[in-house]
Design an enzyme around this catalytic site. Structure first.
Site, mmCIF file in Angstrom:
data_model
loop_
_atom_site.group_PDB
_atom_site.id
_atom_site.type_symbol
_atom_site.label_atom_id
_atom_site.label_comp_id
_atom_site.label_asym_id
_atom_site.label_seq_id
_atom_site.Cartn_x
_atom_site.Cartn_y
_atom_site.Cartn_z
ATOM 1 N N ASP A 33 5.498 58.452 6.956
ATOM 2 C CA ASP A 33 4.346 57.567 6.767
ATOM 3 C C ASP A 33 4.442 56.325 7.643
ATOM 4 O OD1 ASP A 33 3.681 58.087 3.218
ATOM 5 O OD2 ASP A 33 3.689 59.403 4.953
ATOM 6 N N ALA A 34 5.668 55.775 7.746
ATOM 7 C CA ALA A 34 5.831 54.539 8.521
ATOM 8 C C ALA A 34 5.496 54.774 9.996
ATOM 9 C CB ALA A 34 7.261 54.022 8.378
ATOM 10 N N GLU A 35 5.857 55.963 10.494
ATOM 11 C CA GLU A 35 5.559 56.269 11.902
ATOM 12 C C GLU A 35 4.044 56.396 12.086
ATOM 13 O OE1 GLU A 35 8.145 59.504 13.662
ATOM 14 O OE2 GLU A 35 8.834 59.545 11.606
ATOM 15 N N SER A 82 -9.580 51.880 0.502
ATOM 16 C CA SER A 82 -8.137 51.850 0.647
ATOM 17 C C SER A 82 -7.711 50.383 0.768
ATOM 18 C CB SER A 82 -7.775 52.645 1.883
ATOM 19 O OG SER A 82 -6.392 52.649 2.019
ATOM 20 N N LEU A 83 -6.434 50.146 0.955
ATOM 21 C CA LEU A 83 -5.954 48.765 1.025
ATOM 22 C C LEU A 83 -5.346 48.478 2.384
ATOM 23 C CD1 LEU A 83 -4.082 48.520 -2.391
ATOM 24 C CD2 LEU A 83 -6.315 47.571 -1.812
ATOM 25 N N GLU A 118 1.569 45.232 -8.973
ATOM 26 C CA GLU A 118 1.784 46.531 -9.627
ATOM 27 C C GLU A 118 2.587 47.434 -8.702
ATOM 28 O OE1 GLU A 118 -2.169 48.062 -10.130
ATOM 29 O OE2 GLU A 118 -2.826 46.260 -11.195
ATOM 30 N N LYS A 120 3.169 50.529 -6.485
ATOM 31 C CA LYS A 120 2.252 51.397 -5.755
ATOM 32 C C LYS A 120 2.780 52.820 -5.911
ATOM 33 C CE LYS A 120 0.080 51.767 -1.201
ATOM 34 N NZ LYS A 120 0.131 53.198 -1.125
ATOM 35 N N ASP A 122 3.268 56.616 -5.420
ATOM 36 C CA ASP A 122 3.124 57.467 -4.241
ATOM 37 C C ASP A 122 2.567 58.833 -4.652
ATOM 38 O OD1 ASP A 122 3.192 58.199 -1.654
ATOM 39 O OD2 ASP A 122 5.351 58.423 -1.509
ATOM 40 N N ARG A 141 -10.192 61.303 -3.793
ATOM 41 C CA ARG A 141 -10.840 60.286 -2.977
ATOM 42 C C ARG A 141 -11.660 60.885 -1.842
ATOM 43 N NH1 ARG A 141 -7.577 55.480 -0.659
ATOM 44 N NH2 ARG A 141 -6.755 56.957 0.827
ATOM 45 N N GLU A 177 -3.797 57.144 -9.975
ATOM 46 C CA GLU A 177 -2.993 57.951 -9.075
ATOM 47 C C GLU A 177 -2.428 59.138 -9.837
ATOM 48 O OE1 GLU A 177 -3.281 56.362 -6.300
ATOM 49 O OE2 GLU A 177 -1.791 57.231 -4.958
ATOM 50 N N TYR A 229 -5.240 52.214 -12.928
ATOM 51 C CA TYR A 229 -5.131 50.784 -12.642
ATOM 52 C C TYR A 229 -6.475 50.130 -12.311
ATOM 53 C CZ TYR A 229 -4.682 53.253 -8.196
ATOM 54 O OH TYR A 229 -4.865 54.123 -7.165
ATOM 55 N N LYS A 313 -2.845 42.108 -6.281
ATOM 56 C CA LYS A 313 -4.280 41.924 -6.511
ATOM 57 C C LYS A 313 -4.542 40.525 -7.054
ATOM 58 C CE LYS A 313 -4.467 46.764 -7.825
ATOM 59 N NZ LYS A 313 -4.657 47.764 -8.870
ATOM 60 N N LYS A 337 4.277 47.426 1.731
ATOM 61 C CA LYS A 337 5.007 48.696 1.872
ATOM 62 C C LYS A 337 6.497 48.410 1.976
ATOM 63 C CE LYS A 337 1.709 51.966 2.611
ATOM 64 N NZ LYS A 337 1.683 52.789 3.780
ATOM 65 N N CYS A 431 27.072 84.862 15.129
ATOM 66 C CA CYS A 431 27.293 84.285 13.800
ATOM 67 C C CYS A 431 28.650 83.565 13.808
ATOM 68 C CB CYS A 431 27.279 85.390 12.748
ATOM 69 S SG CYS A 431 27.813 84.827 11.125
ATOM 70 N N CYS A 434 31.039 85.829 11.217
ATOM 71 C CA CYS A 434 31.475 87.215 11.442
ATOM 72 C C CYS A 434 31.292 87.652 12.886
ATOM 73 C CB CYS A 434 30.722 88.163 10.507
ATOM 74 S SG CYS A 434 29.004 88.398 10.985
ATOM 75 N N CYS A 449 21.749 86.296 10.875
ATOM 76 C CA CYS A 449 22.917 87.143 11.065
ATOM 77 C C CYS A 449 22.545 88.496 10.458
ATOM 78 C CB CYS A 449 24.134 86.561 10.354
ATOM 79 S SG CYS A 449 25.486 87.745 10.273
ATOM 80 N N CYS A 454 28.535 90.195 6.138
ATOM 81 C CA CYS A 454 29.064 88.940 6.688
ATOM 82 C C CYS A 454 29.644 88.113 5.528
ATOM 83 C CB CYS A 454 27.934 88.170 7.363
ATOM 84 S SG CYS A 454 28.384 86.487 7.800
HETATM 85 S S1 IVH Z 1 -5.594 49.541 -6.063
HETATM 86 C C1 IVH Z 1 -9.642 48.727 -4.102
HETATM 87 N N1 IVH Z 1 -3.277 49.914 -7.304
HETATM 88 O O1 IVH Z 1 -2.582 53.161 -2.785
HETATM 89 C C2 IVH Z 1 -8.403 48.960 -4.883
HETATM 90 N N2 IVH Z 1 -3.849 51.388 -5.518
HETATM 91 O O2 IVH Z 1 -2.856 52.192 -0.023
HETATM 92 C C3 IVH Z 1 -7.751 50.212 -4.518
HETATM 93 N N3 IVH Z 1 -2.211 53.167 -5.113
HETATM 94 O O3 IVH Z 1 -5.917 54.112 -2.330
HETATM 95 C C4 IVH Z 1 -6.478 50.596 -5.033
HETATM 96 N N4 IVH Z 1 -0.803 52.601 -6.703
HETATM 97 O O4 IVH Z 1 -4.408 55.551 -3.891
HETATM 98 C C5 IVH Z 1 -4.112 50.336 -6.329
HETATM 99 N N5 IVH Z 1 -1.293 50.173 -8.504
HETATM 100 C C6 IVH Z 1 -2.127 50.590 -7.544
HETATM 101 C C7 IVH Z 1 -1.822 51.705 -6.733
HETATM 102 C C8 IVH Z 1 -2.723 52.071 -5.725
HETATM 103 C C9 IVH Z 1 -1.053 53.461 -5.729
HETATM 104 C C10 IVH Z 1 -2.761 53.904 -3.970
HETATM 105 C C11 IVH Z 1 -4.251 54.166 -4.060
HETATM 106 C C12 IVH Z 1 -4.849 53.434 -2.887
HETATM 107 C C13 IVH Z 1 -3.681 53.353 -1.939
HETATM 108 C C14 IVH Z 1 -3.854 52.194 -0.987
#
Ligand code: IVH
Length: 722
Positions: A33-35, A82-83, A118, A120, A122, A141, A177, A229, A313, A337, A431, A434, A449, A454
C-alpha cells in the site's frame, strides 16, 4: 536524464491504473500500500505543479475503486468519500493548522480543536441501511457514488444486527468497515493450503474476496466482522451538505436527528446494537492526537485485527459543517498512516525448499534483523519469476517489509549499494536433496522435483500425514521426521506403524540453539545431544497405534493425493465407504460424488493407478490401518438415505462430531452449508447465518430435542418449524 513531466504523468497514470485493477478488481495487489500511495502522491504533486496536464480520467480525479461484475449496482444515499493521508507528525501539524484556519481559531489565544481519534480498520468500507431499525441492504463503496449490493453476504455477518436495538425512525445508513480477524484469516489460509488452493496475501484481501463471493453460505463460514463509525440520515429540512452537515439557526441541533459530536455518535451506534471499535479517544489538540498515533504504532500488533493507521476527525459537527469538503475529501478528517514496517539487511543466499508435492520454492536467507518486534532470518520468495522481476541477487542489501504483518517479504534490492559484478540468481537445475532434474510445465511458474521418493518430499509428506487435520499423530514433529528419514527408519507412511519404543527411545537429537542470540553464544556453551527416551517413545507409539482406528477420510486426506483436500476426502469416504471400493472406482463414478470435479476425479484415478500407491495401501492394510467400512454391509438399515441435514449452533447433549456420525450411520448426508437441496437444519444454541439462510429458503428447522427423537426413531422426521 529525468523524464519530462508529461511523460512521467502518463507513465504514473498507467501504473496506478494497473495497480488499482490488481487491488480493487482482482484483490491481488502486486505492491505494498505504501508503494502505491507513493505513486499517487507523486502524480498528485506533478499535477498540482502542472494543472494544465490534469485530465478528467486521471486516477487522481475519482474517489477510487470500481464495482466488480456479478452484483447489482446500488447508489449511495450520499457519496462515500475517502480521506486524505498524513504520514508524519509534520503532516498532522499541517492538518491541524488548516482546520484552525478554516474555523478562524488559529490565534495564539484560541483553544485547541477537539478531535476524536479512532483506529483505522484495514478492511473494506460498507454502507448498511436500516429502515425503521430493520436491515434493508449492504453496499460496498465501489466508486463512491455507486457500489455493489452485497446484502445477501452482509446478512450472514453475525456482528451486523438484522434489527437494531433502538434507532431513529425512517431510513438510517451506517457506515463502517468489514474485516477478517487475524485468527480467522490464519484458519482460512491453513485450510486453503490443505486444499491446495491459492493463499490470500493478507486479511484485507481475504475479506474483500469473501465479501464479493457469490455464495452467501461460503461467506457465512469465513467469520467476517464489522465495526461502524459513521451515520447518514435524510434531513427533515433540505441540506446541501454531504455526510453529517447540519442546517438551521442552532448549529448544535442538526436536523437529521443524529448526535452533534463524533464521540456521541460512537456511543449512539453502540447503543443501537452496532459493533463499534472501543479504543477511540477524545483528543484535545493535535499534540494529544500525535501521542495517540505514536502509542498505537507500537501496540497495534497486539490487536486481533489489522489496522493501518488512525483516523482523526473534528469532533463537533457544527465545526465540520463550517470546514466542508474539497472535491474529494472532507476537510475535517485525515488518516494518519502508520509507517510501513520496513528494515534493510543483507541477503546472504537463496536456498530452495522442496515441498510435499515436489514444488521447489526459493527461500531468502537473511542476516538476522529486528523488524516489528521479531528477529527475521528468512523471507519467502514465491518463485523464480518474482526474483527475476524484482532483480534480487544473493549478496544484495534488501528492503524488507512486513506486509499485512504476516510473513516478511523482500520489497526490492537497494541498487545503490549493490557490489559491482554481483551475479543474478540462477535456479538450480537439480533437486538440492535427491539431485533429480527439476521440471517445469510450460504454463506454470513453479519448478518441481519429479522424484516421488525424494527424501525432502517424503519428510513433508510424513508431516502432512501425521498432521492434526489428517491422521492426527501428536508428537511426530519436524525434527523427529527428519531423523527418521535420514536414518532410513521410515521410507513410507506404512513404516511408521513398525516403529518400536526401543528404536525410538535411542534416537539422539543435537540440541539446537533456539534464538539467534543463543546461536551466537553457542560456542561458549556445550550443547549436549538429547536422547528421545522411553517416555516420549512410548507416547508416540501409542499415538501411532491410535491412528490405526481413524476414520477413513483422515487416511485419504493424509495420503496427500493432489487436489484432494479435507472436504474432498470426506466426500470420497462417505461415497465409497472403503479404500478398496474407492480404488476401483472409474473417473465417472468418482465425478458423481458431490464436491468432486473432473480435475480431482482424474487425479484420484491417477493416484490409484500408480504401482507405488497399490503397494503402499497393501502395506498400510497389513499394518492394521483401518480402511473403512463397506457402505452396503456392516451397517444397520439406512432410513435417512437421500436426506441432506445441516447442523448449526452448539448442541448440549452431544458433540457435533457425534451427531454427524450417528446421522451418517442412519444414511443421512451431513452437509456444511444450507442450500435448496437441504432436507433439514438442526439448530443448537446460538445458531447464526445457517439458520437465517434456512428460514430464507423455507427449509424445515428442528431443535436438539427433535434431533434426539429422530436418532431414537428415524421415522419421527420433524415436520414444520418446531
Ligand atoms: S471515516 C468521510 N473512520 O479508511 C469519512 N474511515 O482511508 C470517511 N476506515 O474509506 C471515513 N477505519 O474505508 C473512517 N475509523 C474509521 C475508519 C475508516 C477505516 C477506512 C474507510 C475509509 C478509508 C479512508
Amino acid at each position: 536524464m529525468a523524464a519530462a513531466p508529461a511523460d512521467r504523468i502518463d507513465a504514473l497514470r498507467a501504473l496506478i491504473r494497473h495497480h488499482e485493477e490488481r487491488y480493487y478488481v482482482h484483490d491481488a495487489p502486486e505492491i505494498a500500500d505504501a508503494e502505491f500511495d507513493a505513486l499517487v502522491r507523486e502524480l498528485r504533486d506533478l499535477e498540482s505543479a502542472r494543472p494544465d496536464l490534469v485530465t478528467a480520467d486521471s486516477p487522481t480525479q475519482r474517489v477510487s475503486g470500481r464495482p466488480a461484475e456479478g452484483f447489482a449496482t446500488a447508489e449511495h444515499l450520499r457519496p462515500m468519500l475517502s480521506l486524505d493521508n498524513a504520514y508524519t507528525d509534520e503532516e498532522l501539524d499541517a492538518f491541524d493548522e488548516r482546520v484552525r484556519k478554516g474555523l478562524g481559531t488559529d490565534g495564539p489565544t484560541d483553544g485547541p480543536v477537539h478531535y476524536v481519534a479512532e483506529l483505522k480498520i484495514d478492511g473494506l468500507s460498507i454502507a448498511v441501511t436500516y429502515e425503521d431499525g430493520v436491515f434493508s441492504r449492504g453496499v460496498t463503496r465501489g466508486d463512491g457514488v455507486f457500489g455493489e449490493d452485497v446484502s445477501s453476504n452482509v446478512r450472514t455477518i453475525q456482528s451486523i444486527p438484522l434489527r437494531l436495538k433502538s434507532a431513529p425512525d425512517g431510513r438510517l445508513e451506517v457506515r463502517g468497515e468489514i474485516y477478517l480477524p487475524r485468527a480467522a484469516f490464519e484458519r482460512l489460509n491453513e485450510s486453503r493450503e490443505a486444499d491446495a488452493e491459492p493463499l490470500f496475501a493478507n486479511p484485507r484481501n481475504a475479506a474483500a474476496g469473501t465479501l464479493r463471493n457469490l455464495d452467501p453460505s461460503l461467506v457465512a463460514s469465513r467469520g467476517l466482522r464489522a465495526f461502524f463509525y459513521h451515520a447518514v440520515r435524510e434531513e427533515q429540512v433540505g441540506s446541501r451538505e454531504s455526510g453529517v452537515g447540519s442546517r438551521g439557526d442552532d448549529p448544535d441541533a442538526p436536523t437529521d436527528g443524529l448526535p452533534s459530536t463524533q464521540g456521541a455518535l460512537m456511543e449512539a451506534l453502540a447503543a443501537w446494537g452496532l459493533p463499534v471499535e472501543k479504543h477511540w479517544r477524545h483528543c484535545e489538540g493535535i499534540e494529544a492526537v500525535k501521542a495517540f498515533c505514536a502509542s498505537w504504532a507500537q501496540t497495534r500488533q497486539q490487536l486481533p485485527f489489522d489496522t493501518d493507521g488512525i483516523v482523526i476527525k473534528v469532533d463537533r459537527r457544527e465545526e465540520r459543517r463550517r470546514l466542508g469538503f474539497t472535491s474529494k475529501f472532507p476537510r475535517w478528517a485525515t488518516a494518519y498512516k502508520f509507517p510501513a514496517q520496513q528494515a534493510t539487511t543483507r541477503l546472504i543466499r537463496i536456498d530452495v525448499q522442496v515441498g510435499r508435492t515436489g514444488a521447489v520454492t526459493p527461500l531468502a536467507v537473511l542476516a538476522p534483523v529486528l523488524l516489528a518486534g521479531s528477529t527475521i532470518q528468512y523471507a519467502t520468495l514465491h518463485n523464480e519469476e518474482e526474483i527475476r522481476r524484482k532483480d534480487i541477487r544473493p549478496g544484495d542489501e534488501v528492503l524488507l517489509e512486513k506486509g499485512g504483518d504476516v510473513i516478511p517479504k523482500i520489497v526490492m534490492p537497494i541498487l545503490a549499494h549493490r557490489p559491482e559484478g554481483l551475479p543474478p540468481f540462477v535456479m538450480p537445475a537439480a533437486c538440492p536433496v535427491c539431485a533429480s532434474t527439476l521440471e517445469r510445465p510450460e504454463d506454470e511458474v513453479v519448478w518441481r522435483c519429479p522424484n516421488p521418493s525424494c527424501p525432502a518430499r517424503l519428510r513433508r509428506s510424513l508431516e502432512h500425514f501425521a498432521g492434526r487435520r489428517a491422521m492426527n499423530i501428536d508428537g511426530l514433529g519436524e525434527a523427529l521426521v527428519d531423523k527418521l528419514v535420514a536414518l532410513e527408519l521410515v521410507r513410507d507412511f506404512a513404516d511408521l506403524y513398525h516403529l518400536t519404543v526401543e528404536t525410538l527411545a535411542d534416537l539422539k537429537f543435537e540440541a539446537q540453539p533456539r534464538t539467534p542470540k543463543a546461536a551466537a553464544d553457542a560456542p561458549a556453551r556445550v550443547l549436549t545431544p538429547r536422547r528421545f527416551g522411553e517416555k516420549s517413545a512410548g507416547a508416540l507409539v501409542a499415538q501411532i497405534d491410535n491412528s490405526r482406528r481413524n476414520e477413513l477420510w483422515r487416511l485419504i486426506f493424509g495420503l496427500g493425493v493432489r487436489h484432494v483436500g479435507e472436504r474432498g476426502a470426506q466426500a470420497l469416504a462417505e461415497a465409497f465407504g472403503t479404500m478398496d471400493v474407492m480404488a476401483g472406482a472409474t473417473v465417472e463414478q468418482l465425478q458423481a460424488v458431490p464436491d468432486i470435479g473432473p480435475v480431482v476425479a482424474a487425479s484420484v484415478r491417477r493416484f490409484f493407478d500408480a504401482r507405488e500407491t497399490q503397494r503402499l495401501i497393501a502395506r498400510l492394510a497389513a499394518a492394521g490401518v483401518h480402511m473403512g467400512t463397506p457402505v452396503a454391509e456392516g451397517r444397520g438399515p439406512r432410513p435417512l438415505e437421500g436426506r441432506s441435514i445441516v447442523l448449526t449452533g452448539t448442541l448440549s447433549t452431544m458433540s457435533r462430531d457425534e451427531a454427524t456420525e450417528r446421522l451418517t450411520a442412519l444414511g443421512a448426508r451431513v452437509a456444511g452449508s444450507v442450500s435448496k437441496k437441504t432436507s433439514l437444519v438442526i439448530a443448537g444454541e446460538d445458531a447464526g447465518s445457517k439458520l437465517i439462510k434456512a428460514r430464507e429458503l423455507g427449509i424445515t428447522v428442528a431443535d436438539e430435542a427433535a434431533l434426539q427423537r429422530l436418532l431414537g426413531d428415524p421415522s419421527q422426521w420433524p415436520s414444520g418449524n418446531p
